[in-house]
Design an enzyme around this catalytic site. Structure first.
Site, PDB file in Angstrom:
ATOM      1  N   GLY A   1       5.093   1.147   4.584  1.00  0.00           N
ATOM      2  CA  GLY A   1       6.477   1.627   4.438  1.00  0.00           C
ATOM      3  C   GLY A   1       7.412   0.649   3.747  1.00  0.00           C
ATOM      4  O   GLY A   1       8.169   1.039   2.841  1.00  0.00           O
TER       5      GLY A   1
ATOM      6  N   SER B   1       3.233  -1.949  10.250  1.00  0.00           N
ATOM      7  CA  SER B   1       4.676  -2.087  10.474  1.00  0.00           C
ATOM      8  C   SER B   1       5.190  -3.511  10.238  1.00  0.00           C
ATOM      9  O   SER B   1       6.142  -3.951  10.890  1.00  0.00           O
ATOM     10  CB  SER B   1       5.053  -1.595  11.870  1.00  0.00           C
TER      11      SER B   1
ATOM     12  N   GLY C   1       2.451   2.549  10.548  1.00  0.00           N
ATOM     13  CA  GLY C   1       3.427   3.601  10.308  1.00  0.00           C
ATOM     14  C   GLY C   1       4.145   4.069  11.564  1.00  0.00           C
ATOM     15  O   GLY C   1       4.842   5.077  11.551  1.00  0.00           O
TER      16      GLY C   1
ATOM     17  N   GLU D   1      -6.561   5.334   7.539  1.00  0.00           N
ATOM     18  CA  GLU D   1      -6.277   6.742   7.196  1.00  0.00           C
ATOM     19  C   GLU D   1      -7.469   7.372   6.473  1.00  0.00           C
ATOM     20  O   GLU D   1      -7.746   8.562   6.628  1.00  0.00           O
ATOM     21  CB  GLU D   1      -4.992   6.825   6.348  1.00  0.00           C
TER      22      GLU D   1
ATOM     23  N   HIS E   1      -9.268   1.889   4.572  1.00  0.00           N
ATOM     24  CA  HIS E   1      -8.019   2.027   5.323  1.00  0.00           C
ATOM     25  C   HIS E   1      -8.237   3.004   6.475  1.00  0.00           C
ATOM     26  O   HIS E   1      -8.984   3.971   6.343  1.00  0.00           O
ATOM     27  CB  HIS E   1      -6.906   2.527   4.401  1.00  0.00           C
TER      28      HIS E   1
ATOM     29  N   ASN F   1       0.882  -1.165   0.000  1.00  0.00           N
ATOM     30  CA  ASN F   1       0.000   0.000   0.000  1.00  0.00           C
ATOM     31  C   ASN F   1       0.920   1.215   0.000  1.00  0.00           C
ATOM     32  O   ASN F   1       1.483   1.566   1.025  1.00  0.00           O
ATOM     33  CB  ASN F   1      -0.894  -0.023   1.253  1.00  0.00           C
ATOM     34  N   TRP F   2       1.067   1.796  -1.169  1.00  0.00           N
ATOM     35  CA  TRP F   2       2.043   2.885  -1.304  1.00  0.00           C
ATOM     36  C   TRP F   2       1.569   4.192  -0.681  1.00  0.00           C
ATOM     37  O   TRP F   2       2.345   5.130  -0.538  1.00  0.00           O
ATOM     38  CB  TRP F   2       2.379   3.103  -2.792  1.00  0.00           C
ATOM     39  N   LYS F   3       0.287   4.297  -0.374  1.00  0.00           N
ATOM     40  CA  LYS F   3      -0.273   5.533   0.195  1.00  0.00           C
ATOM     41  C   LYS F   3       0.025   6.716  -0.750  1.00  0.00           C
ATOM     42  O   LYS F   3      -0.047   6.552  -1.954  1.00  0.00           O
ATOM     43  CB  LYS F   3       0.261   5.756   1.609  1.00  0.00           C
TER      44      LYS F   3
ATOM     45  N   GLU G   1      -5.655  -4.318  10.600  1.00  0.00           N
ATOM     46  CA  GLU G   1      -4.593  -3.341  10.807  1.00  0.00           C
ATOM     47  C   GLU G   1      -4.848  -2.543  12.079  1.00  0.00           C
ATOM     48  O   GLU G   1      -5.605  -1.551  12.053  1.00  0.00           O
ATOM     49  CB  GLU G   1      -4.525  -2.372   9.620  1.00  0.00           C
TER      50      GLU G   1
HETATM   51  P1  PGA Z   1       2.842   0.397   7.543  1.00  0.00           P
HETATM   52  O1  PGA Z   1       1.408   0.639   6.883  1.00  0.00           O
HETATM   53  O2  PGA Z   1       3.323  -0.942   7.031  1.00  0.00           O
HETATM   54  O3  PGA Z   1       3.694   1.524   7.053  1.00  0.00           O
HETATM   55  O4  PGA Z   1       2.646   0.396   9.024  1.00  0.00           O
HETATM   56  C1  PGA Z   1       0.513  -0.416   6.743  1.00  0.00           C
HETATM   57  C2  PGA Z   1      -0.778   0.087   6.169  1.00  0.00           C
HETATM   58  O5  PGA Z   1      -1.187   1.194   6.543  1.00  0.00           O
HETATM   59  O6  PGA Z   1      -1.404  -0.579   5.324  1.00  0.00           O
END
Ligand code: PGA
Length: 255
Positions: free
Chosen positions: A238, A216, A176, A100, A98, A13-15, A170
């Site tokens: 990440g 993470s 993150g 976010e 997600h 997931n590149w965001k 998640e």
């Molecule tokens: P992260 O993000 O691996 O950077 O913690 C995971 C995600 O939000 O899908």
């Protein structure tokens, strides 16, 4: 528990990272590193990067996903992207709900459900995210919350459509932050998700649904997390921006 019934899926997931030219370069770098994966390999990228990603991934085992989908076919929804647009662009997967999106863009369990229905009705594979905040965990609501979010997201999704749904557990506090859930916490959370699916669709169906862990996950902890019976893959933020790290996670899921 029958882990062998489920296909492992590692999805990046590149965001909001990478331009189209950077997308091309990173996928070119990844392709040889993940070529012999024994799991599904997906990269979910920003909308603007999709054409470059589809082009770069052509002929490889990397599938391309989007980071969201709107539930209406077309119309006055400034800033949104429809199923038809994504289909024509060559997208196969979509991330939905997600944390976010929920936290910063007002997504609710209802919009997550509508987007999930739009995705499966259009023939995409939906990666639907659920997860508790630290406060909810500390109050002891993790199981209740995960079951509620899972059931809400899957409202009116048929058992047949569920074959195209992946749930990503998640924990919000692990995204993150560099704080990963322990393997046991990940396994437990994924187990709550699977139990919710079993309550709605029966145990046999629930045993076939891929449930990812995300938060993470990285090249160092992937092996342990993915060894857990309920952890069928990962949604990687990440670490999916680094070809080598991502390929190590893919290899861990291929064992
Ligand atoms: P992260 O993000 O691996 O950077 O913690 C995971 C995600 O939000 O899908």
């Amino acid at each position: 528990m029958k882990k062998e019934l489920r296909r492992a899926v590692i999805a990046g997931n590149w965001k909001m990272n990478k331009t189209p030219s950077e997308t091309k370069a990173l996928i070119e770098e990844m392709k040889p590193l993940v070529a012999d994966a024994d799991c599904d390999v997906v990269l979910c990228v920003p909308f603007i990067d999709i054409p470059a990603a589809v082009e770069a991934a052509k002929g490889s085992n990397i599938k391309i996903g989007a980071e969201n989908i709107h539930f209406k076919a077309s119309g006055a929804y400034t800033g949104e992207i429809s199923a038809d647009m994504l289909k024509e662009a060559g997208v196969e997967y979509v991330v939905i709900g997600h944390s976010e999106r929920r936290q910063y863009f007002g997504e609710t369990d209802q919009t997550v459900n509508l987007r999930t229905l739009a995705a499966v009705n259009a023939g995409f594979k939906a990666i639907v995210c659920v997860g508790e905040t630290l406060e909810q965990r500390e109050l002891g609501y993790t199981e209740t919350l995960l079951k509620y979010q899972t059931k809400m997201a899957l409202t009116n999704v048929t058992a047949e459509q569920l074959k195209n749904v992946i749930i990503a557990y998640e924990p919000v506090w692990a995204i993150g932050t560099g704080v990963t859930a322990t393997a046991d916490q990940a396994d437990e959370g994924n187990g709550f998700v699977r139990a919710a699916i079993a309550e709605s669709y029966g145990t046999d169906v629930a045993e076939t649904v891929t449930v990812q862990y995300g938060g993470s996950m990285n090249a160092k902890n992937a092996d342990e997390l993915l060894s857990k019976v309920n952890v069928d893959g990962g949604l990687i933020g990440g670490a999916s921006l680094k070809a080598e790290d991502f390929s190590i996670i893919v290899k861990a899921a291929s064992k």
